[in-house]
Design an enzyme around this catalytic site. Structure first.
Site, PDB file in Angstrom:
ATOM      1  N   GLU A  70       0.812  -1.219   0.000  1.00 16.76           N
ATOM      2  CA  GLU A  70       0.000   0.000   0.000  1.00 16.76           C
ATOM      3  C   GLU A  70       0.846   1.271   0.000  1.00 16.76           C
ATOM      4  O   GLU A  70       0.444   2.283  -0.571  1.00 16.76           O
ATOM      5  CB  GLU A  70      -0.955   0.003   1.204  1.00 16.76           C
ATOM      6  CG  GLU A  70      -2.066  -1.031   1.129  1.00 16.76           C
ATOM      7  CD  GLU A  70      -1.701  -2.365   1.772  1.00 16.76           C
ATOM      8  OE1 GLU A  70      -2.576  -3.238   1.873  1.00 16.76           O
ATOM      9  OE2 GLU A  70      -0.510  -2.514   2.167  1.00 16.76           O
TER      10      GLU A  70
ATOM     11  N   MET B 222      23.971   9.093   3.747  1.00 15.54           N
ATOM     12  CA  MET B 222      23.905  10.387   4.414  1.00 15.54           C
ATOM     13  C   MET B 222      24.138  10.241   5.917  1.00 15.54           C
ATOM     14  O   MET B 222      24.809  11.075   6.541  1.00 15.54           O
ATOM     15  CB  MET B 222      22.564  11.073   4.137  1.00 15.54           C
ATOM     16  CG  MET B 222      22.501  12.504   4.660  1.00 15.54           C
ATOM     17  SD  MET B 222      23.702  13.615   3.855  1.00 15.54           S
ATOM     18  CE  MET B 222      22.776  14.103   2.405  1.00 15.54           C
TER      19      MET B 222
ATOM     20  N   PHE C 185     -12.444  -6.713  13.342  1.00 16.43           N
ATOM     21  CA  PHE C 185     -11.307  -7.212  12.577  1.00 16.43           C
ATOM     22  C   PHE C 185     -10.918  -6.212  11.500  1.00 16.43           C
ATOM     23  O   PHE C 185     -11.754  -5.714  10.754  1.00 16.43           O
ATOM     24  CB  PHE C 185     -11.654  -8.565  11.932  1.00 16.43           C
ATOM     25  CG  PHE C 185     -10.568  -9.109  11.061  1.00 16.43           C
ATOM     26  CD1 PHE C 185      -9.357  -9.511  11.594  1.00 16.43           C
ATOM     27  CD2 PHE C 185     -10.755  -9.214   9.689  1.00 16.43           C
ATOM     28  CE1 PHE C 185      -8.350 -10.007  10.792  1.00 16.43           C
ATOM     29  CE2 PHE C 185      -9.753  -9.723   8.876  1.00 16.43           C
ATOM     30  CZ  PHE C 185      -8.544 -10.120   9.435  1.00 16.43           C
ATOM     31  N   GLN C 186      -9.655  -5.875  11.454  1.00 15.64           N
ATOM     32  CA  GLN C 186      -9.083  -4.918  10.507  1.00 15.64           C
ATOM     33  C   GLN C 186      -9.752  -3.552  10.581  1.00 15.64           C
ATOM     34  O   GLN C 186      -9.909  -2.865   9.567  1.00 15.64           O
ATOM     35  CB  GLN C 186      -9.116  -5.466   9.070  1.00 15.64           C
ATOM     36  CG  GLN C 186      -8.131  -6.619   8.860  1.00 15.64           C
ATOM     37  CD  GLN C 186      -7.870  -6.942   7.414  1.00 15.64           C
ATOM     38  OE1 GLN C 186      -8.694  -6.684   6.548  1.00 15.64           O
ATOM     39  NE2 GLN C 186      -6.713  -7.530   7.141  1.00 15.64           N
TER      40      GLN C 186
ATOM     41  N   LYS D 166     -18.031  -0.368   4.710  1.00 12.55           N
ATOM     42  CA  LYS D 166     -18.329  -1.448   3.771  1.00 12.55           C
ATOM     43  C   LYS D 166     -19.814  -1.509   3.430  1.00 12.55           C
ATOM     44  O   LYS D 166     -20.182  -1.722   2.260  1.00 12.55           O
ATOM     45  CB  LYS D 166     -17.868  -2.794   4.350  1.00 12.55           C
ATOM     46  CG  LYS D 166     -18.010  -3.952   3.379  1.00 12.55           C
ATOM     47  CD  LYS D 166     -17.398  -5.245   3.939  1.00 12.55           C
ATOM     48  CE  LYS D 166     -17.458  -6.375   2.902  1.00 12.55           C
ATOM     49  NZ  LYS D 166     -16.837  -7.621   3.423  1.00 12.55           N
TER      50      LYS D 166
END
Length: 618
Positions: free
Chosen positions: A77, A505, A139-140, A189
């Site tokens: 993602e 760096m 969940f999630q 959803k």
């Protein structure tokens, strides 16, 4: 940033939604998911970078039927977010990414923060658990609106199907107008699954969001007077000029006034590097001339820049002799770090166009600036302290030379995306940027892992342009999985890995400030007792890794092969190309202003402090 604090007009393409009801549009009966995809089509989104999961899955079914929206399936993602940013920076359109709830959404936090810092128009669409389950630790589930509130221009939680169309229209409008930025649309959803009616254009209801585009005429006149009265003016140009599409106006203003121009890291290409009025990039690793010009100036005209700490160094010692004209689209930036003598709120294109007219009026009245002595100083500094590098004594590849030759051999109009670190600074110095939107990088956030997915997004949006990612071996190991995405979706980017076997760096800082104690900066296995990368150790082997992801891969270690290898990469356009450049590990970025110190302490090279004499402070 609350959207009510965002000033003012953008030059980005606007969504086709406009205020006004659906009376003139036909009404269709769709699911919320179908409404989402139709809305994306109507606002002109042609590319979406995403990864499906449970809560966003209802949207992926109608997406399969869309002939107007191309979906690119990423491997992480974070890659979707950076790709959407690269797409937006290269095209000027709104970038779009779409992921699922919970970990899918939280993996977008870094690219959203990155887009916020660099004012990139981005719409991030996330799935959310069903509305009845919100707040139950389902969940999630993650409160992505709460998580991203400080790093979005605005965000929405949508729990009703009928709200999807107007929310999408509003999100694109907010993202692309005023100071551009990321907008999050979190959709439950059940809202995606429910039935609704769809009509276009929808009514947008954005009370309090009234971007101001036109600067105040009195402030413009005051600025023009200061410009013609100054003896040592500098045009300090930031990324806002690029965002506003004001590069042509900037060139007119610069040539009209004859003032020197400095372009920040985010503004490279907004004014041609080769132009005689251009004195370089300011900042911690800016050119000696640009850094010193700001320090010695008696007037700084800041256009779409925000006086960030990397440019100012120690703030209370920055530009002690200068009056400040500060023009910015976001009023919150004016006076935030440096008080402005003439504050101007407005779109950079409008501001610069009005400044041109006001300066012309001053010239007509016989008021012109005399900058002859100023240019004598500037040219002396430019000649005495040019940005350069030494080739390694052991005959190994110089990273600066690699990057310089990539720039010199690239086709005209090539887009360059850089990761973060030494290679980013070298790419800013040793590639010439003559056109806007040909330099993409993570400026404000400094996000390692930006280059590969951003280059992918840029190439997806500008398929006819060559796109090079200049990456470090540290950055490359964060997001290189998107090369698989490139290989499978016919996105033939070119990647140069500047491989010095270390987090370069950070290693440079350890060399300069930590007595060469190289704690946890060696990336290749088999480091010796001095913390140096073991010669010949290749873990991972970037050539094999890239080949496994469907790329053409080459390793280059000999300077004699440099041009041949780059030419070979430029000639391959049917798949991604990766070159593993094995470069000298001790190369450093110069000039440098150490963190927390005054810009007066700029170092041209290690142990070399410029000598400006005593007669330039008057």
């Amino acid at each position: 940033m609350p959207m009510t604090e965002q000033a003012t007009g953008a030059q980005h393409p606007q969504p086709r939604a406009r205020n006004g009801g659906p009376s003139s549009a036909s009404v269709e009966h769709l699911t919320g998911a179908q409404s989402l995809i139709r809305s994306l089509e109507e606002v002109g989104a042609d590319t979406v970078f995403g990864l499906p999961g449970g809560c966003i899955l209802p949207a992926y079914d109608p997406l399969m039927d869309s002939t107007r929206v191309r979906h690119i399936l990423v491997r992480h993602e974070q890659g979707a977010g950076h790709a959407a940013t690269g797409y937006a920076q290269a095209t000027g359109k709104v970038g779009v990414c779409m992921v699922t709830s919970g970990p899918g959404a939280t993996n977008l936090v870094t690219p959203i923060a990155d887009a916020a810092m660099d004012s990139v128009p981005l719409v991030a669409i996330t799935g959310q658990v069903a509305s009845a389950a919100i707040g139950t630790d389902a969940f999630q589930e993650a409160d992505i609106c709460g998580i991203t509130m400080p790093i979005t221009k605005h965000n929405f939680l949508v729990t009703r199907a009928e709200d999807i169309a107007h929310t999408v229209a509003e999100a694109f409008h907010i993202a692309s107008t005023g100071r551009p930025g990321p907008v999050l649309v979190d959709i439950a959803k059940d809202a995606l699954q429910s039935k609704t009616t769809f009509s276009w254009p929808p009514t947008m209801d954005l009370p309090g969001y009234r971007p101001v585009t036109k600067p105040h005429a009195k402030q413009i006149r005051e600025a023009a007077k200061l410009i013609t009265q100054a003896r040592r003016p500098v045009l300090y140009v930031g990324g806002g000029v690029m965002k506003a599409g004001a590069t042509a106006e900037l060139k007119v203003l610069a040539e009209l006034t004859g003032a020197p121009v400095t372009t920040t890291l985010m503004a490279l290409g907004s004014f041609p590097d080769s132009h005689p009025l251009h004195v370089g990039m300011p900042g911690m690793h800016g050119s000696v001339t640009a850094v010193t010009a700001l320090q010695k100036a008696d007037l700084i005209v800041a256009l779409g820049a925000r006086f960030d700490d990397r440019v100012t160094g120690k703030l209370d010692s920055f530009a002690p002799y200068a009056k400040i004209v500060h023009a910015d689209i976001d009023p919150a930036e004016i006076g935030k770090n440096r008080a402005a003598d003439v504050p101007i709120v407005g779109d950079a294109r409008e501001v610069i166009a009005d400044l041109v007219q006001a300066v012309q009026a001053e010239h007509t009245e016989g008021n012109t600036g005399d900058y002859g002595a100023w240019w004598k100083d500037l040219n002396r500094w430019r000649e005495t302290y040019p940005v350069g590098y030494d080739l390694p004594e052991d005959g190994s590849l110089s990273p600066q030379q690699v990057i310089q030759r990539i720039g010199e051999l690239a086709p005209e109009g090539t887009i360059f995306a850089a990761g973060v670190g030494q290679h980013q600074m070298w790419a800013s110095h040793f590639i010439q940027y003559e056109q806007p939107a040909t330099w993409l990088n993570s400026g404000g956030a400094g996000t390692m892992g930006y280059a590969v997915p951003a280059a992918m997004g840029a190439k997806a949006g500008m398929p006819d342009r060559a796109v090079w990612a200049i990456d470090g071996d540290g950055c490359f190991q964060m997001t290189n999985q998107e090369l698989t995405t490139c290989a499978l979706n016919n996105i033939p980017i070119k990647v140069a890995i500047i491989n010095n076997g270390a987090l370069g760096m950070v290693r440079q800082w350890q060399t300069l400030f930590y007595n060469q104690r190289y704690s946890n900066t060696v990336l290749h296995s088999g480091a010796d007792t001095d913390g140096n990368a073991a010669k010949g150790t290749r873990v991972p082997d970037f050539v094999k890794l890239s080949e496994a992801m469907g790329c053409y891969a080459i390793r280059c270690e000999d300077p004699a092969d440099l041009d041949k290898v780059i030419a070979e990469a430029n000639a391959i356009n049917d798949r991604p190309v990766v070159i593993d450049f094995i470069v000298h590990e001790d190369a450093m970025v110069w000039p440098m202003v150490a963190a927390g110190t005054s810009n007066d302490e700029v170092m041209a090279a290690r142990g070399v402090r410029p000598d400006f004499g005593d007669n330039e402070d008057d």
